[in-house]
Design an enzyme around this catalytic site. Structure first.
Site, PDB file in Angstrom:
ATOM      1  N   LYS A 217       0.861  -1.187   0.000  1.00 23.17           N
ATOM      2  CA  LYS A 217       0.000   0.000   0.000  1.00 23.17           C
ATOM      3  C   LYS A 217       0.884   1.219   0.000  1.00 23.17           C
ATOM      4  CE  LYS A 217      -4.464   0.970   0.508  1.00 23.17           C
ATOM      5  NZ  LYS A 217      -5.555   0.022   0.229  1.00 23.17           N
TER       6      LYS A 217
HETATM    7  N1  GLU Z   1      -7.352   0.139  -2.813  1.00 26.57           N
HETATM    8  C1  GLU Z   1      -8.141  -1.028  -3.036  1.00 26.57           C
HETATM    9  C2  GLU Z   1      -8.097  -1.939  -1.823  1.00 26.57           C
HETATM   10  O1  GLU Z   1      -7.885  -1.502  -0.715  1.00 26.57           O
HETATM   11  C3  GLU Z   1      -7.780  -1.715  -4.345  1.00 26.57           C
HETATM   12  C4  GLU Z   1      -6.368  -2.211  -4.447  1.00 26.57           C
HETATM   13  C5  GLU Z   1      -6.018  -2.726  -5.848  1.00 26.57           C
HETATM   14  O2  GLU Z   1      -6.863  -2.745  -6.718  1.00 26.57           O
HETATM   15  O3  GLU Z   1      -4.859  -3.090  -6.007  1.00 26.57           O
HETATM   16  O4  GLU Z   1      -8.357  -3.104  -1.913  1.00 26.57           O
END
Ligand code: GLU
Length: 411
Positions: free
Chosen positions: A104
């Site tokens: 992240k």
């Molecule tokens: N931000 C989204 C999540 O927390 C999507 C992450 C992604 O598609 O890689 O799952």
């Protein structure tokens, strides 16, 4: 004091690790992030002043495949939160069994303060700092709170300046620019597919169920719309500025139109005002937190009257609230399953980019349905067999898969 985000995810991890008899060494290995990157993001603002922000990319675990996870641009982004969200991605990609690890990133910036030009410069500058550690086989960013398809397009474009054309370096791109049809709705749609399954398993129809949704961003708005399409009655919605309530059900497409025009849900014609606290404590069947983390905690958990809490947001329930819900027999569909529809369709986008072959939206929806239903089935069975909460069951599935991949791959 509310629990830190990272502490929360560690706690949930240990609850499952305990049942699995995981050794302390294995726990340490699976909890320790592989790489933590913290960078300066300095840009010139439109007025000529220099602004300096802090950006992060936390790479938690890649034993099941390239790292995957969104980028959050929000003034409350900090190291602890990004680390927690990275760990959640590791378990989330494992629960839905897509071939990724977990990461992240984010920038601590209030996007409401930035002009479009400034947002673009911030984004490109951030890519200048992190381009070496991301890429289609390394780490694939995606949208999260405060970022969208446009931001992903800038990321792909900036990445390309260093490494050449490779749209699979980021997902959640515009459909016109190598994005996947159905990516934007995917998290909300997944939330509703799972809500439908959870209710069905308890002999309850989604049709006629009363639902309250906290947050009307990409996730909350699409979830509300699809819920209504399936006959759910969306009685209340809140956002960062206030909330709206209608016991007969809000007209969700009209509400979306109102938000496009005014930027907020408040003053939606034909609705009454509702506060965030009132919404969380409302007498509804289903409560869907779809905004920030930590909103359900020791202070308000006792007030919750919904029978089902669907964690469309990441980390909305802290351990104190989780314990209260378990005692009261409230079903909590955990974030690492509930909101996994987004990353699942990110996976479809990545696959399409790598094959240079475009799927129809109907195919995206069908495959999403299949993956979500399969994951739900697995978690539900484990919860029944082991007599544990859905959260613990999801962690058992996730940790089990990551742990086995780690052992088989070797260190
Ligand atoms: N931000 C989204 C999540 O927390 C999507 C992450 C992604 O598609 O890689 O799952």
């Amino acid at each position: 004091m509310s629990t830190s985000s990272y502490e929360t995810t560690r706690r949930y991890f240990h609850e499952a690790a305990e049942l699995m008899d995981l050794t302390p060494n294995m726990r340490r290995l699976l909890l320790t992030p592989e790489r933590e990157l913290k960078v300066q993001v300095a840009v010139e603002r439109d007025n000529g002043e220099i602004a300096t922000y802090i950006g992060y990319r936390m790479q938690h675990n890649k034993s099941r495949g390239p790292l995957k996870g969104g980028l959050r641009f929000h003034h409350e982004v900090n190291e602890d939160e990004v680390l927690a969200l990275a760990a959640l991605m590791t378990w989330k990609t494992a629960v839905v069994n897509i071939p990724y690890g977990g990461a992240k990133g984010g920038i601590s910036v209030d996007v409401r303060d930035l002009t479009p030009g400034e947002l673009e410069r911030v984004t490109r500058r951030f890519v200048d700092e992190i381009h070496d550690v991301i890429g289609p086989d390394k780490d694939i960013p995606a949208p999260d709170m405060g970022t969208n398809a446009q931001v992903m397009a800038w990321i792909a474009n900036q990445y390309q300046k260093f490494h050449g054309f490779n749209p699979a370096c980021v997902t959640g791109k515009p459909v016109e620019l190598h994005g996947a049809a159905g990516r934007e709705e995917a998290t909300g749609r997944g939330v509703v597919i799972l809500t439908r399954e959870l209710l069905a398993r308890n002999g309850v129809e989604l049709e006629g169920a009363r639902v309250a949704v906290q947050g009307f961003g990409n996730v909350g708005s699409h979830a509300a719309r699809y819920l209504q399409e399936l006959g759910g009655v969306v009685v209340g919605v809140t956002d960062a500025y206030g909330g709206v309530w209608n016991p007969e059900g809000l007209d969700v497409p009209a509400l979306s139109g109102h938000v496009s025009d005014t930027g907020k849900v408040v003053d939606f014609p034909g609705s009454d005002p509702v506060t965030n606290e009132e919404l969380l404590a409302a007498d509804v069947d289903v409560l869907i937190p779809a905004a920030i983390g930590g909103v359900l905690n020791g202070e308000n958990a006792d007030d919750v009257r919904a029978k089902y809490v669907i964690e469309a947001a990441n980390n909305p329930t802290d351990p104190a609230a989780d314990a209260v819900f378990e005692k009261k027999g409230i079903f909590v569909l955990p974030d690492i399953l509930a909101n996994a529809g987004g990353v699942t369709v990110s996976y479809f986008e990545w696959v399409q980019n790598r094959q240079h072959f475009k799927w129809e939206q109907a195919r995206v929806r069908d495959e999403l349905e299949r993956i979500m239903v399969d994951a739900f089935e697995r978690v539900w069975q484990i919860a029944k067999e082991k007599r544990v909460s859905l959260r613990t069951a999801a962690y058992l599935v996730g940790i089990g898969r990551v742990g086995r991949a780690t052992v088989m791959g070797g260190i």
